[in-house]
Scaffold this motif. Structure first.
Motif, short mmCIF file in Angstrom:
data_model
loop_
_atom_site.label_atom_id
_atom_site.label_comp_id
_atom_site.label_asym_id
_atom_site.label_seq_id
_atom_site.Cartn_x
_atom_site.Cartn_y
_atom_site.Cartn_z
N ALA A 1 19.24 -98.53 72.70
CA ALA A 1 18.43 -99.27 71.73
C ALA A 1 17.19 -99.80 72.42
N ALA A 2 16.13 -99.94 71.65
CA ALA A 2 14.89 -100.56 72.12
C ALA A 2 14.54 -101.67 71.14
N VAL A 3 14.16 -102.82 71.65
CA VAL A 3 13.85 -103.98 70.80
C VAL A 3 12.60 -104.68 71.30
N ILE A 4 11.69 -104.97 70.36
CA ILE A 4 10.54 -105.85 70.65
C ILE A 4 10.80 -107.16 69.91
N LEU A 5 10.97 -108.24 70.66
CA LEU A 5 11.22 -109.54 70.04
C LEU A 5 9.89 -110.28 69.83
N PRO A 6 9.79 -111.08 68.76
CA PRO A 6 8.60 -111.92 68.59
C PRO A 6 8.67 -113.10 69.55
N ALA A 7 7.54 -113.74 69.78
CA ALA A 7 7.51 -114.89 70.70
C ALA A 7 8.40 -116.03 70.21
N ASP A 8 8.53 -116.15 68.89
CA ASP A 8 9.26 -117.30 68.33
C ASP A 8 10.66 -116.92 67.83
#
Length: 196
Positions: free
Chosen positions: A24-31
């Motif tokens: 899996a690949a995930v980009i999380l938001p800053a918040d």
């Protein structure tokens, strides 16, 4: 102003004797707000399932990919895992500026800057998030296999080479979904022990 986006990548299911390896690949938001998020191996199944839904709801982008037993046989488990990781990164709806990969190897041909981080799943939250999505996807495949072949107990051991799984292999034979080049499976195949 450009926001720097980094993705975390992790895999699940390299060791089992059956089924696909998932990444899996995930980009999380800053918040992001994901209480209790850590390496998926340290979480209960219930907590992983809860977090997986939250990650999918909050992520800037996420992607899950896999490499099946035929690919694992053709390329070996390491290279099949790298292929699954590359697919997960390429499957992101948003291209990250950098990719952090759990482990000590970076898949070739990612097309973006990448760095491997040993034990990254307990150091970088985006990798922890990826580890949760990869593990829950892998478990879902095992539950589907358990429904098809209840006598193997995939819902309990998740495809690992436990005494229960090895006994079922011995009794019922090798399934098409088993990894044919993994030793216990290979040995039974040499005896012609296919699932009837």
């Amino acid at each position: 102003m450009t926001v720097f986006l980094s993705a975390g990548v992790d895999e699940a299911g390299r060791g089992p004797l059956v089924g696909s390896v998932f990444a899996a690949a995930v980009i999380l938001p800053a918040d992001y707000d994901l209480p209790g998020l850590t390496d998926s191996k340290k979480l209960s199944e219930k907590k992983r399932d809860t977090l997986a839904a939250m990650i999918k709801a909050q992520a800037v982008a996420w992607s899950v990919a896999s490499a099946d037993p035929a690919e694992i046989q053709e390329y070996n488990i390491l290279h099949a895992t790298m292929r699954a990781m590359a697919r997960a990164v390429k499957g992101l709806a948003v291209t990250p500026h950098k990719v952090w990969i759990d482990g000590n190897r970076v898949p070739p041909d990612l097309g973006v800057e990448a760095e491997a981080v040993v034990k990254g799943d307990s150091k970088i939250m985006a990798i922890s998030a990826a580890s949760v999505l990869a593990k829950t996807a892998r478990d879902a495949e095992m539950y589907a296999l358990a429904a098809r072949y209840p006598q193997y107990g995939f819902d309990k051991h998740k495809g690992y080479g436990t005494p229960q799984h090895l006994a079922a292999l011995q009794q019922y034979g090798v399934l098409p979904e088993h990894r044919k080049d993994f030793a216990p499976v290979k040995n039974l195949l040499a005896q012609g022990r296919l699932f009837e």
